[in-house]
Design a protein around this motif. Structure first.
Motif, PDB file in Angstrom:
ATOM      1  N   ALA A 300       0.812  -1.213   0.000  1.00 57.33           N
ATOM      2  CA  ALA A 300       0.000   0.000   0.000  1.00 57.33           C
ATOM      3  C   ALA A 300       0.846   1.263   0.000  1.00 57.33           C
ATOM      4  CB  ALA A 300      -0.928   0.005   1.218  1.00 57.33           C
ATOM      5  N   GLY A 301       2.103   1.166   0.439  1.00 52.80           N
ATOM      6  CA  GLY A 301       3.002   2.306   0.427  1.00 52.80           C
ATOM      7  C   GLY A 301       4.013   2.176  -0.696  1.00 52.80           C
ATOM      8  N   ARG A 302       4.618   3.276  -1.042  1.00 57.60           N
ATOM      9  CA  ARG A 302       5.676   3.253  -2.047  1.00 57.60           C
ATOM     10  C   ARG A 302       7.009   3.039  -1.338  1.00 57.60           C
ATOM     11  NH1 ARG A 302       6.621   5.598  -7.151  1.00 57.60           N
ATOM     12  NH2 ARG A 302       4.413   5.130  -7.471  1.00 57.60           N
ATOM     13  N   LEU A 303       7.603   1.878  -1.527  1.00 55.19           N
ATOM     14  CA  LEU A 303       8.911   1.578  -0.963  1.00 55.19           C
ATOM     15  C   LEU A 303       9.982   2.205  -1.834  1.00 55.19           C
ATOM     16  CD1 LEU A 303       8.479  -2.198  -0.037  1.00 55.19           C
ATOM     17  CD2 LEU A 303       8.206  -0.208   1.445  1.00 55.19           C
ATOM     18  N   SER A 304      10.914   2.913  -1.190  1.00 52.96           N
ATOM     19  CA  SER A 304      11.914   3.661  -1.935  1.00 52.96           C
ATOM     20  C   SER A 304      13.253   3.572  -1.240  1.00 52.96           C
ATOM     21  CB  SER A 304      11.477   5.118  -2.077  1.00 52.96           C
ATOM     22  OG  SER A 304      12.347   5.847  -2.924  1.00 52.96           O
ATOM     23  N   ASN A 305      14.310   3.815  -1.979  1.00 48.80           N
ATOM     24  CA  ASN A 305      15.664   3.814  -1.433  1.00 48.80           C
ATOM     25  C   ASN A 305      15.953   5.180  -0.819  1.00 48.80           C
ATOM     26  OD1 ASN A 305      18.341   3.573  -0.789  1.00 48.80           O
ATOM     27  ND2 ASN A 305      19.046   3.089  -2.849  1.00 48.80           N
ATOM     28  N   ALA A 306      15.773   5.284   0.503  1.00 44.89           N
ATOM     29  CA  ALA A 306      15.954   6.570   1.173  1.00 44.89           C
ATOM     30  C   ALA A 306      17.416   6.977   1.280  1.00 44.89           C
ATOM     31  CB  ALA A 306      15.322   6.519   2.567  1.00 44.89           C
ATOM     32  N   SER A 307      18.315   6.068   0.942  1.00 43.17           N
ATOM     33  CA  SER A 307      19.732   6.405   0.943  1.00 43.17           C
ATOM     34  C   SER A 307      20.169   7.025  -0.384  1.00 43.17           C
ATOM     35  CB  SER A 307      20.578   5.155   1.222  1.00 43.17           C
ATOM     36  OG  SER A 307      20.292   4.628   2.504  1.00 43.17           O
ATOM     37  N   ALA A 308      19.282   7.020  -1.361  1.00 47.31           N
ATOM     38  CA  ALA A 308      19.568   7.604  -2.676  1.00 47.31           C
ATOM     39  C   ALA A 308      18.608   8.776  -2.900  1.00 47.31           C
ATOM     40  CB  ALA A 308      19.414   6.552  -3.770  1.00 47.31           C
ATOM     41  N   PRO A 309      19.038  10.015  -2.644  1.00 41.23           N
ATOM     42  CA  PRO A 309      18.130  11.172  -2.725  1.00 41.23           C
ATOM     43  C   PRO A 309      17.395  11.286  -4.059  1.00 41.23           C
ATOM     44  CG  PRO A 309      20.179  11.806  -1.677  1.00 41.23           C
ATOM     45  CD  PRO A 309      20.378  10.406  -2.178  1.00 41.23           C
ATOM     46  N   GLU A 310      18.067  11.019  -5.168  1.00 41.31           N
ATOM     47  CA  GLU A 310      17.425  11.155  -6.470  1.00 41.31           C
ATOM     48  C   GLU A 310      16.282  10.146  -6.628  1.00 41.31           C
ATOM     49  OE1 GLU A 310      20.639  10.835  -6.003  1.00 41.31           O
ATOM     50  OE2 GLU A 310      21.439  12.811  -6.539  1.00 41.31           O
ATOM     51  N   SER A 311      16.501   8.926  -6.157  1.00 40.97           N
ATOM     52  CA  SER A 311      15.468   7.900  -6.243  1.00 40.97           C
ATOM     53  C   SER A 311      14.271   8.246  -5.358  1.00 40.97           C
ATOM     54  CB  SER A 311      16.055   6.546  -5.842  1.00 40.97           C
ATOM     55  OG  SER A 311      15.064   5.535  -5.849  1.00 40.97           O
ATOM     56  N   PHE A 312      14.552   8.665  -4.107  1.00 42.18           N
ATOM     57  CA  PHE A 312      13.477   9.047  -3.186  1.00 42.18           C
ATOM     58  C   PHE A 312      12.713  10.240  -3.741  1.00 42.18           C
ATOM     59  CE2 PHE A 312      11.750   9.965   1.136  1.00 42.18           C
ATOM     60  CZ  PHE A 312      11.387   8.673   1.473  1.00 42.18           C
ATOM     61  N   ALA A 313      13.444  11.200  -4.327  1.00 46.32           N
ATOM     62  CA  ALA A 313      12.809  12.382  -4.909  1.00 46.32           C
ATOM     63  C   ALA A 313      11.902  12.009  -6.071  1.00 46.32           C
ATOM     64  CB  ALA A 313      13.876  13.373  -5.366  1.00 46.32           C
ATOM     65  N   ALA A 314      12.345  11.074  -6.897  1.00 45.69           N
ATOM     66  CA  ALA A 314      11.533  10.666  -8.043  1.00 45.69           C
ATOM     67  C   ALA A 314      10.210  10.065  -7.595  1.00 45.69           C
ATOM     68  CB  ALA A 314      12.316   9.665  -8.899  1.00 45.69           C
ATOM     69  N   ASP A 315      10.226   9.280  -6.541  1.00 50.04           N
ATOM     70  CA  ASP A 315       8.987   8.699  -6.035  1.00 50.04           C
ATOM     71  C   ASP A 315       8.078   9.774  -5.447  1.00 50.04           C
ATOM     72  OD1 ASP A 315       9.316   5.946  -6.662  1.00 50.04           O
ATOM     73  OD2 ASP A 315      10.772   5.757  -5.046  1.00 50.04           O
ATOM     74  N   ILE A 316       8.668  10.730  -4.747  1.00 49.61           N
ATOM     75  CA  ILE A 316       7.875  11.833  -4.188  1.00 49.61           C
ATOM     76  C   ILE A 316       7.189  12.613  -5.309  1.00 49.61           C
ATOM     77  CG2 ILE A 316       8.061  14.085  -3.056  1.00 49.61           C
ATOM     78  CD1 ILE A 316      10.217  12.839  -1.243  1.00 49.61           C
ATOM     79  N   VAL A 317       7.936  12.940  -6.334  1.00 47.05           N
ATOM     80  CA  VAL A 317       7.392  13.725  -7.442  1.00 47.05           C
ATOM     81  C   VAL A 317       6.282  12.967  -8.161  1.00 47.05           C
ATOM     82  CG1 VAL A 317       7.919  14.719  -9.696  1.00 47.05           C
ATOM     83  CG2 VAL A 317       9.480  15.087  -7.775  1.00 47.05           C
ATOM     84  N   GLU A 318       6.489  11.683  -8.420  1.00 45.88           N
ATOM     85  CA  GLU A 318       5.475  10.911  -9.141  1.00 45.88           C
ATOM     86  C   GLU A 318       4.169  10.850  -8.362  1.00 45.88           C
ATOM     87  OE1 GLU A 318       4.911   6.665 -11.472  1.00 45.88           O
ATOM     88  OE2 GLU A 318       6.362   6.783  -9.832  1.00 45.88           O
ATOM     89  N   ILE A 319       4.253  10.609  -7.053  1.00 48.13           N
ATOM     90  CA  ILE A 319       3.027  10.515  -6.258  1.00 48.13           C
ATOM     91  C   ILE A 319       2.320  11.864  -6.190  1.00 48.13           C
ATOM     92  CG2 ILE A 319       2.101  10.027  -3.959  1.00 48.13           C
ATOM     93  CD1 ILE A 319       4.497   8.079  -3.609  1.00 48.13           C
TER      94      ILE A 319
END
Length: 369
Positions: A300-319
């Motif tokens: 139900a949540g979006r699991l993301s690599n919080a150690s990789a800022p660009e990856s975490f940012a991409a998930d934030i932007v998409e949602i």
């Protein structure tokens, strides 16, 4: 852990089951507030004090807690792995995490030797060792070995019903929040390496170049203040990061429900209750893919690599920019959070109390020892 103790107490008392007596070794409350807590929940103090508890229970395993109380005790439940508890009664111990032992880089001022003594006591004496997640149970098994297999149980935490109920947005009027028409992303947690707020800031520095959202941070200052201030000095954050400190429970509920997204970038959690509270509040969640968080967030949540800022940012932007994804995550999150009930947790604990207090169980444990 305080929320765990209070929610479990309330849920146990709602059952037609064991009579629960909350006990503390000491209290830092004012006399008036302590008297109020005694009236509210029937709190009892052992009278040993903070220092006396540490010395007597840790080194002498005396006096037994049941000898300090004016009632019959059948089972003792230590709701966290703090000081070892001196008792001759059947003992249940809840372990939330073993972070100071397994990930000392994320903790400070936690006196890991106290946790180690408490864990040793639990392995040696506890009739049931309850873990709040499978991730925590795996850590206990890794350290304690197969000796705990028959006593190790996973009992998940729950989400209070109030988080599913609409809140009063007026309780937010006194907080430092962006203007009402501006969307914001919420994150709750003290500023520490474990909570990874610096990682969140780095991700937001990327995401804010594509979305208008502000960032609202709830919680204490923690112990990364200087490096955190350096991160927040980034010009991209000018006027877009709002630190509100500690908030009341009604304010937290209103913040969850007002946020466009809840971000939980923690690198280590024993459970991660805010993830479920945000889901129950109807807020999409992007969460770190570390430790217990995948089992708590599920699909139900979006699991993301919080150690990789660009990856975490991409998930934030998409949602934040895809309404179809947001709607699906909101519906999935509410349904997922509804599966975690304190009433289920309490019933499981009541069953454990009944098991460990049984004569046959006690005889089997004594034979094993």
């Amino acid at each position: 852990m305080a929320r765990y103790a209070q929610e479990l107490l309330d849920a146990l008392r709602a059952l037609d089951g064991p009579k629960i007596s909350p006990v503390a070794a000491w209290s830092a409350l004012s006399p008036d507030r302590l008297a109020e807590r005694r009236r509210e929940i029937g709190l009892e103090l052992t009278g040993l004090g903070r220092r006396g508890t540490s010395l007597l229970w840790t080194f002498l395993d005396r006096p037994f807690i049941e000898s300090r109380l004016n009632r019959r005790i059948d089972v003792v439940h230590a709701v966290t792995l703090g000081y070892p508890v001196a008792t001759e009664k059947p003992l249940v111990v809840t372990i939330h995490d073993l972070g100071p032992l397994t990930h000392p880089e994320y903790f400070r001022n936690t006196r890991p030797w106290v946790m180690r003594r408490s864990l040793d006591q639990a392995v040696r004496k506890a009739d049931a060792i309850v873990c709040v997640s499978q991730a925590t149970a795996n850590e206990v098994r890794d350290i304690a070995g197969p000796a705990v297999d028959s006593r190790l149980q996973v009992v998940l935490e729950g989400v209070a019903e109030r988080f599913f109920v609409p809140s009063d947005p007026a309780v937010l009027n006194q907080l430092n929040l962006p203007d009402a028409e501006l969307p914001f992303i919420l994150s709750a947690g003290a500023n520490s390496p474990r909570k990874n707020l610096r990682g969140l800031l780095r991700a937001m520095a990327v995401a804010m170049q594509e979305i208008p959202h502000h960032l609202v941070l709830v919680g204490g200052t923690g112990w990364e203040t200087s490096s955190f201030e350096q991160e927040i000095a980034n010009p991209v954050f000018q006027g877009r990061v709002h630190r509100v400190g500690y908030v009341s429970d009604p304010q937290l509920r209103a913040l969850y429900q007002s946020a466009a997204l809840y971000a939980h970038p923690s690198l280590y959690e024993g459970f991660g209750l805010p993830v479920l509270e945000a889901m129950a509040s109807g807020t999409p969640v992007v969460v770190s893919n570390r430790s217990s968080l995948p089992e708590v967030a599920g699909t139900a949540g979006r699991l993301s690599n919080a150690s990789a800022p660009e990856s975490f940012a991409a998930d934030i932007v998409e949602i934040c920019t895809n309404e179809a994804i947001r709607k699906r995550m909101i519906a999935d999150g509410k349904a997922h959070a509804a599966r975690f009930r304190w009433s289920d947790c309490a019933q499981a604990m009541a069953n454990i109390y009944g098991d460990v207090s049984g004569v046959a169980f006690r005889q089997k444990r004594m034979a094993e020892q």
